[in-house]
Design an enzyme around this catalytic site. Structure first.
Site, short mmCIF file in Angstrom:
data_model
loop_
_atom_site.label_atom_id
_atom_site.label_comp_id
_atom_site.label_asym_id
_atom_site.label_seq_id
_atom_site.Cartn_x
_atom_site.Cartn_y
_atom_site.Cartn_z
N THR A 11 6.56 43.30 -7.72
CA THR A 11 6.29 44.24 -6.44
C THR A 11 7.45 45.31 -6.77
OG1 THR A 11 6.90 44.33 -4.06
CG2 THR A 11 7.31 42.32 -5.12
N SER B 280 13.63 40.36 1.18
CA SER B 280 13.17 38.88 1.88
C SER B 280 13.26 37.80 0.58
CB SER B 280 11.70 39.10 2.31
OG SER B 280 10.94 39.07 1.26
N TYR C 205 10.68 35.89 0.08
CA TYR C 205 9.39 36.32 -1.01
C TYR C 205 9.81 37.30 -2.15
CZ TYR C 205 5.52 39.01 -2.60
OH TYR C 205 4.78 39.93 -3.49
N HIS C 206 10.53 38.36 -1.77
CA HIS C 206 10.71 39.35 -2.85
C HIS C 206 11.70 39.04 -3.96
CE1 HIS C 206 8.85 42.30 0.19
NE2 HIS C 206 8.43 42.79 -0.69
N LYS D 31 10.09 37.10 -6.64
CA LYS D 31 9.67 38.09 -7.59
C LYS D 31 10.79 38.52 -8.58
CE LYS D 31 5.35 39.09 -6.60
NZ LYS D 31 4.31 38.01 -7.06
N ASN E 202 -3.76 48.30 6.41
CA ASN E 202 -4.78 47.36 6.76
C ASN E 202 -4.60 47.02 8.17
OD1 ASN E 202 -6.03 47.27 4.18
ND2 ASN E 202 -5.11 45.29 3.57
N1 NAD Z 1 -1.12 42.75 -1.58
C1 NAD Z 1 -0.06 43.60 -1.95
O1 NAD Z 1 -0.06 44.86 -1.11
C2 NAD Z 1 0.72 43.30 -3.00
C3 NAD Z 1 1.77 44.10 -3.45
C4 NAD Z 1 2.71 43.88 -4.44
C5 NAD Z 1 2.51 42.61 -5.27
N2 NAD Z 1 1.58 41.80 -4.84
C6 NAD Z 1 1.29 40.72 -5.60
O2 NAD Z 1 0.06 40.58 -6.21
C7 NAD Z 1 -0.32 39.24 -5.96
C8 NAD Z 1 -1.86 39.09 -5.30
O3 NAD Z 1 -1.42 39.64 -3.82
P1 NAD Z 1 -2.48 39.38 -2.62
O4 NAD Z 1 -1.92 40.17 -1.56
O5 NAD Z 1 -3.85 39.69 -3.48
O6 NAD Z 1 -2.13 37.72 -2.32
P2 NAD Z 1 -3.45 36.91 -2.28
O7 NAD Z 1 -2.74 35.46 -1.55
O8 NAD Z 1 -4.78 37.18 -1.85
O9 NAD Z 1 -3.48 36.27 -3.65
C9 NAD Z 1 -3.04 35.17 -4.29
C10 NAD Z 1 -4.11 34.08 -4.79
O10 NAD Z 1 -3.11 33.12 -5.31
C11 NAD Z 1 -3.67 31.77 -4.78
N3 NAD Z 1 -2.42 30.80 -5.16
C12 NAD Z 1 -1.20 30.98 -4.64
N4 NAD Z 1 -0.22 30.01 -4.94
C13 NAD Z 1 -1.23 29.38 -5.79
C14 NAD Z 1 -0.95 27.99 -6.79
N5 NAD Z 1 0.12 27.33 -6.50
N6 NAD Z 1 -2.18 27.65 -7.38
C15 NAD Z 1 -3.25 28.33 -7.51
N7 NAD Z 1 -3.69 29.12 -6.61
C16 NAD Z 1 -2.34 29.93 -5.67
C17 NAD Z 1 -3.70 32.06 -3.46
O11 NAD Z 1 -4.84 31.03 -2.72
C18 NAD Z 1 -4.39 33.48 -3.37
O12 NAD Z 1 -5.75 33.48 -3.41
C19 NAD Z 1 0.67 38.39 -5.60
O13 NAD Z 1 1.50 37.90 -6.91
C20 NAD Z 1 1.55 39.62 -4.83
O14 NAD Z 1 2.95 38.94 -4.79
C21 NAD Z 1 0.65 42.25 -3.71
#
Ligand code: NAD
Length: 367
Positions: free
Chosen positions: A118, A153, A155-156, A159, A214
């Site tokens: 991220t 955070s 979380y960050h 990453k 969103n």
């Molecule tokens: N949405 C954003 O704005 C954004 C921005 C930067 C980075 N990201 C990164 O992109 C990725 C997807 O983000 P998102 O917003 O679509 O989130 P999301 O929660 O929709 O997607 C993550 C998926 O992984 C699954 N998951 C989590 N832990 C798991 C595990 N241990 N085993 C199996 N499945 C597991 C969850 O059920 C979920 O469906 C993440 O890694 C997030 O950190 C997202």
């Protein structure tokens, strides 16, 4: 092509008192919709990647050329609730990625790992942000080193730790990886979905899993004020969902060399949060919604006015064509949310934050 997920996202969102604004069908129905639209079978397995055998069996069975790793707990507020949530976030995210790295080493060492990091890994330094690495001269000597990470955070921080682990695995074992420093994603659709409603993605609007645009759209859709945190002068990189998928495709089509760890900063453009709030208000006005913008006391500890100038040329060089029409994207989100207004109204309490970076739980007041 195959996927794995343990459905934990649904549990996390339920835990913070909310639900997806877009109704999501059962996986069997979504897989059928995928087959009808794309003429290909997508295999899917429910499983947890913090279990090493699950990951290893999957790689052994499918022998993938490329692995797109999104499976992490993605919410900064959720990771800041208390010790248990911070520890869970670290266990889930770091264990899953480590299992994958070891399984790749032993089973599919030539596969390309496309891992989601991220832009939040960098924080908001008072200098330009390069794509992962920068050249530095210190006491008369020069080197190319990872750019310092100052995340905001727990979380960050996961990453950041993942990035270090992946870079190490590439250096030690010759794995190849693209680490995507992704901006904040918004939107409900990509072009390939056409108008098949069965394929829409979930959209969360609660304080923990709703990303800024969103959440603003969800507020506008049900007639609540749009609420930037603090002064709203925070600047971040944003990109529509359709751009995110376009960038993944480009990165997968041009894999890195053996042993290469490359970093792409992935966002369409940087935006100031209060300007985004105004844009959502303007588009909502056109749709007859007329929301107001009201700033909330900031539950996070972050700089509210700062310099932010990250590079993002590597994906453009690979052919990324940014949408550049953010208001049209916002309009599409608003129209989807208006159709599902009752689902947002039923969980509207979850829109206003009470998870605070100082550990207390108190709803933010309007400023
Ligand atoms: N949405 C954003 O704005 C954004 C921005 C930067 C980075 N990201 C990164 O992109 C990725 C997807 O983000 P998102 O917003 O679509 O989130 P999301 O929660 O929709 O997607 C993550 C998926 O992984 C699954 N998951 C989590 N832990 C798991 C595990 N241990 N085993 C199996 N499945 C597991 C969850 O059920 C979920 O469906 C993440 O890694 C997030 O950190 C997202």
């Amino acid at each position: 092509m195959s996927g794995i997920d343990n459905y934990s996202r649904r549990d996390w969102v339920a835990e913070v008192g909310s639900q997806s604004a877009m109704p999501i069908l059962r996986m069997t129905e979504r897989l059928e919709a995928f087959r009808e639209n794309f003429g290909a079978n997508l295999q899917f397995q429910r499983g947890n990647i913090t279990d090493y055998d699950t990951v290893a069996n999957m790689l052994r069975h499918h022998q993938p050329d490329a692995i797109v790793h999104l499976a992490e707990m993605p919410s900064a507020p959720y990771s800041m609730i208390d010790a248990q949530h911070a520890v869970y976030t670290h266990q889930n995210n770091l264990m899953g990625t480590l299992n994958l790295l070891f399984a790749m080493r032993d089973i599919t060492p030539d596969a390309h790992l496309l891992k989601l990091g991220t832009m939040g890994e960098y924080g908001t330094p008072n200098v330009d942000i390069p794509e992962g690495f920068f050249e530095i001269e210190f006491r008369g000597r020069k080197d190319t080193l990872p750019f310092p990470r100052q995340p905001g955070s727990f979380y960050h921080l996961t990453k950041v730790h993942d990035s270090a682990n992946i870079m190490f695995a590439c250096r030690m074992w010759g794995l190849r990886s693209t680490d995507i420093m992704q901006g904040v994603v918004f939107g409900t659709r990509i072009d390939a979905m056409g108008d098949d409603e069965r394929l829409v993605t979930r959209l969360d609007f609660d304080q923990a899993f709703g990303t800024a645009i969103n959440r603003f759209c969800a507020q506008a859709a049900i007639g609540l004020p749009i609420t930037p945190y603090g002064k709203g002068a925070q600047t971040r990189g944003f990109l529509p969902l359709r751009d995110s998928i376009q960038c993944f495709t480009l990165a997968l089509e041009t894999p890195p060399e053996e042993g290469e760890y490359r970093v792409f900063n992935q966002f369409e453009e940087t935006y100031v949060i209060s300007e985004l709030a105004e844009m959502v208000r303007e588009v909502a006005d056109r749709l007859g919604l007329n929301p107001e913008v009201r700033h909330l006391e900031n539950p996070r500890k972050e700089m509210e006015e700062h310099y932010f100038n990250p590079d993002h040329s590597k994906l453009l060089e690979l052919g990324y064509e940014p949408t550049h029409d953010i208001k049209t994207e916002i309009e599409a989100v608003l129209k989807d949310l208006i159709k599902n207004k009752s689902r947002i109204e039923a969980r509207s309490e979850s829109l206003l934050p009470d998870i605070r970076w100082d550990g207390t739980r108190r709803k933010s007041d309007y400023r």
